[in-house]
Design a protein around this motif. Sequence first.
Motif, PDB file in Angstrom:
ATOM      1  N   ARG A 402       0.944  -1.186  -0.032  1.00 50.75           N
ATOM      2  CA  ARG A 402      -0.132   0.024  -0.072  1.00 50.75           C
ATOM      3  C   ARG A 402       0.826   1.190   0.051  1.00 50.75           C
ATOM      4  O   ARG A 402       1.626   1.418   0.927  1.00 50.75           O
ATOM      5  N   LYS A 403       0.742   2.346  -0.832  1.00 50.82           N
ATOM      6  CA  LYS A 403       1.540   3.481  -0.896  1.00 50.82           C
ATOM      7  C   LYS A 403       1.181   4.025   0.227  1.00 50.82           C
ATOM      8  O   LYS A 403      -0.050   4.170   0.811  1.00 50.82           O
ATOM      9  N   PRO A 404       1.995   5.121   0.755  1.00 47.70           N
ATOM     10  CA  PRO A 404       1.820   6.113   1.818  1.00 47.70           C
ATOM     11  C   PRO A 404       1.245   7.361   1.084  1.00 47.70           C
ATOM     12  O   PRO A 404       1.848   8.342   0.953  1.00 47.70           O
ATOM     13  N   ASP A 405       0.078   7.203   0.795  1.00 46.12           N
ATOM     14  CA  ASP A 405      -0.609   8.211   0.409  1.00 46.12           C
ATOM     15  C   ASP A 405      -0.832   9.402   1.022  1.00 46.12           C
ATOM     16  O   ASP A 405      -1.257  10.488   0.962  1.00 46.12           O
ATOM     17  N   CYS A 406      -0.626   8.994   2.494  1.00 49.13           N
ATOM     18  CA  CYS A 406      -0.800  10.017   3.534  1.00 49.13           C
ATOM     19  C   CYS A 406       0.044  11.175   3.478  1.00 49.13           C
ATOM     20  O   CYS A 406      -0.234  12.354   4.012  1.00 49.13           O
ATOM     21  N   LEU A 407       1.298  10.844   2.637  1.00 47.91           N
ATOM     22  CA  LEU A 407       2.328  12.003   2.581  1.00 47.91           C
ATOM     23  C   LEU A 407       1.895  13.016   2.005  1.00 47.91           C
ATOM     24  O   LEU A 407       2.120  14.340   2.039  1.00 47.91           O
ATOM     25  N   LYS A 408       1.042  12.827   0.722  1.00 45.73           N
ATOM     26  CA  LYS A 408       0.456  13.863  -0.027  1.00 45.73           C
ATOM     27  C   LYS A 408      -0.262  14.996   0.609  1.00 45.73           C
ATOM     28  O   LYS A 408      -0.338  16.221   0.515  1.00 45.73           O
ATOM     29  N   LEU A 409      -1.186  14.114   1.457  1.00 45.17           N
ATOM     30  CA  LEU A 409      -2.168  15.025   2.236  1.00 45.17           C
ATOM     31  C   LEU A 409      -1.446  15.920   3.368  1.00 45.17           C
ATOM     32  O   LEU A 409      -1.722  17.156   3.781  1.00 45.17           O
TER      33      LEU A 409
END
Length: 542
Positions: A402-409
């Motif tokens: 799972r990508k660390p999409d949290c970084l973008k936010l």
Amino acid sequence: MPPPGCPLLEGSLWASPKNMREINFSGENDAPASWAPSPTSDASTEHCAAERREHAEEVEELDRLFSAVYPLVRQYELENASPDDTKVVEYQTPAELLAAMDFSTPDVGSEEEFVRGCRETLRYSVRTSHPRFMWQLFAGSDPAGQVGELVTAAVNTSMHTFAAAPVFTVMERELIVRVAERLRMDTATIDGVFAPGGSYANMVAMLVARNEKFPHVREDGWEPADRPVAFTSVQSHYSIKKAAMITGMGSKSVVEVAADATGAMIPEELEKALAIATAAGKTPFFVSCTAGTTVTGAFDPLRQIKAVCQRHGMWMHVDGSWGGSVLMSEEHRGLLDGAEGADSFCFNPHKLLGVPMQCSVVLVNGHVGALERSNSTVADYLFHQSADAKCNLGQKSLQCGRKPDCLKLWLAWKRYGTKGLGHRVDLAMANAALLADKVKADPRFHLLIQPQSCQVCFFYLPPSLRARAAAEGVPALYAQLDGVTQAVCVRMQRAGSVMVNFSPLPDQGLPHFIRAVMIQPRVMAADIDFMLEEIDRLGRDL
């Protein structure tokens, strides 16, 4: 502070003087944060050991590719700032695209082919950052998020364990808490996980609710006596039925509840639907509310629906994939009144907040451990017993990689602050109101409903139908307007000058009408005027 459940041990990573305790994970910045690069080290390709030279050459390749591609991206964005000279899309049919671009995969690649591929991709793709892209519930992305996506790719890790992603697992948990605070939820009993899209987030919510109500299903499957049934608005997103398909209930186990003229679920109709289902021997367990419907942008009355759910012992989920981002706006967060009582809630920062796709969040509220109870399994090769094991997020998610999409936010929140993100929401709402006012004042158009969010729904009345519309009323012309709407929107797409979408609302007896979405922050009054004039230019002969 480390996230709840993570041990703060003497001598651990947390106790180190140069560690994540120095990172401010809070996104609650009223003003944009300043940033400066760290001093560069003396590392260079010349200092690399001979056996590491190949890796150093990859860095040199990165330099060359950035030098070649960044000017293309920069020019692409600058062209979007000149809407009178640049189309939203250089429309090509599938056959024309195959002829225009080289989609082959060579045996021997080259940097030249790579750059050419980037150039052609930018040329023929829809320019979602264009101020006249008013088509979907997303529009472009902001620089902070774009850079965040780049950093994510460079780090290239997975979110399953703290060991693999120490910064990101802590970051994700902290963001879950920050979002819960914006929703006025109790952060002591909040949990959540990032997800690859709102459809997936809705599925996770239904799955967790299913496993809390029917815990045997997780391992043994459904029993004949279970007879589960879920409820949602007739104007909710189609992903609710897909979730029912995936969870084994079947799409026919989702009851669609009537909506009012704005598109919001009617609580009294929910009560009626519940009574019918219960009398039929079914087991109601899940209600999915919508905070911002896909077509009209309506917000269901959450507080009233929560009262219904409490009376009947049902899980209340709020699908805020579209409208949930109003939590950032002090002016409009009241639209989420009652969301603090939801059992689960999701929203998509990649829509209204301009974070690059995909970036979605699903929260579970007041059910400690429910995510793990629903989604965990044994994987001893991955989830090891350690002091940091409680920080492993893989047992909460259905995904392993799972990508660390949290970084973008997180980076977008750091860069623009709560006020900056809230301003983006406020601007979208203001532009929708402006367009609605212009439509109401123009006899060439007919406004269907006052905007509930950032979508504006209206008919175009060509010259051949205006007199009849005035004499007989617009509803008498629905059959003709259905064709007019579709023809105009198709012509606009092929012209590439503007992109708006169209939709019917069968439950309200409405044929296809134009739906313009005003979330592009680059939209100006001149772009709205251009869109209306372009509709008339392309449709006046119909």
